[in-house]
Enzyme design. Structure first.
Site, short mmCIF file in Angstrom:
data_model
loop_
_atom_site.label_atom_id
_atom_site.label_comp_id
_atom_site.label_asym_id
_atom_site.label_seq_id
_atom_site.Cartn_x
_atom_site.Cartn_y
_atom_site.Cartn_z
N LEU A 3 0.74 -1.08 -0.05
CA LEU A 3 -0.11 -0.09 -0.21
C LEU A 3 0.86 1.05 0.10
O LEU A 3 1.66 1.62 1.00
CB LEU A 3 -1.08 0.00 1.26
CG LEU A 3 -1.98 -1.01 1.11
CD1 LEU A 3 -2.91 -0.96 2.62
CD2 LEU A 3 -2.92 -0.99 0.08
N PRO A 4 0.96 1.78 -1.05
CA PRO A 4 2.03 2.77 -1.32
C PRO A 4 2.34 4.15 -0.66
O PRO A 4 1.97 4.97 -1.45
CB PRO A 4 2.53 2.93 -2.87
CG PRO A 4 0.74 2.62 -3.16
CD PRO A 4 0.27 1.68 -2.29
N CYS A 5 2.25 4.32 0.45
CA CYS A 5 2.27 5.26 1.24
C CYS A 5 3.38 6.13 1.10
O CYS A 5 3.44 7.30 1.15
CB CYS A 5 2.06 5.28 2.73
SG CYS A 5 3.40 4.01 3.70
N HIS A 6 4.47 5.82 0.23
CA HIS A 6 5.74 6.34 0.06
C HIS A 6 5.37 7.06 -1.01
O HIS A 6 6.29 8.24 -1.44
CB HIS A 6 6.71 5.48 -0.29
CG HIS A 6 6.61 4.45 -1.42
ND1 HIS A 6 5.83 3.32 -1.11
CD2 HIS A 6 6.92 4.52 -2.67
CE1 HIS A 6 5.96 2.49 -2.32
NE2 HIS A 6 6.39 3.58 -3.05
#
Length: 171
Positions: free
Chosen positions: A130-133
């Site tokens: 889950l690409p919070c970056h």
């Protein structure tokens, strides 16, 4: 409060950002931890399973630059609001970034809700997948990341996104 997912299993995998522990419960990935240890704990059995093997394979492909989309069953534990934010994270394409304000707007939240979105983003239990970056400040700067800004920058560079540190190195 979410119900107990039952027994968990985990697998530690290496990456360019350090050891990651992938945790599975009830047939879904529920957590990825940074700075994983290879020693077991009473709550987790460190063994493989078909799902953990697949998660390891997909993460290895991602870090090798061969995977842009993950295809794993996910069950992140959080509030309804957090899960709404994480659902939006899952739609941010590889190699792009967006802002906390954009996510707030996409969720139909009032102006100023970007801080609440940032808090939910920071509580994401399944980073990388889950690409919070991929979420940056309104001015494009890298802002808080549970795994540290160095990891955030590394993940973005892996996806071909230049960070402000990269920009500074050009001049």
């Amino acid at each position: 409060m979410p119900s107990d997912p039952g027994p968990t299993r985990s697998l530690v995998t290496g990456s360019s950002i350090g050891l990651l522990e992938v945790v599975e419960a009830a047939g879904a990935v529920v957590m990825i931890r940074f700075d994983a240890s290879t020693t077991g704990s009473p709550q987790h059995e460190h063994v493989g399973s078909p799902l953990l093997t697949e998660a390891h394979r997909q993460l290895a492909e991602y870090f090798a630059g061969r995977r842009r989309v993950f295809d794993l069953p996910l069950r992140p534990a959080g509030t309804d609001f957090q899960r709404r934010v994480w659902d939006v994270l899952a739609t941010i394409p590889w190699g792009t970034t967006t802002t906390y304000g954009w996510i707030a707007d996409r969720l139909g939240l009032p102006p100023g809700a970007s801080r609440a979105v940032g808090a939910a983003n920071g509580a994401n239990p399944i980073p990388v997948v889950l690409p919070c970056h991929r979420v940056v400040g309104a001015d494009g700067t890298l802002t808080g990341y549970a795994g540290g800004l160095e990891r955030k920058a590394e993940l973005l560079r892996l996806e071909g996104v230049a960070t402000e540190a990269d920009q500074g190195a050009l001049f």
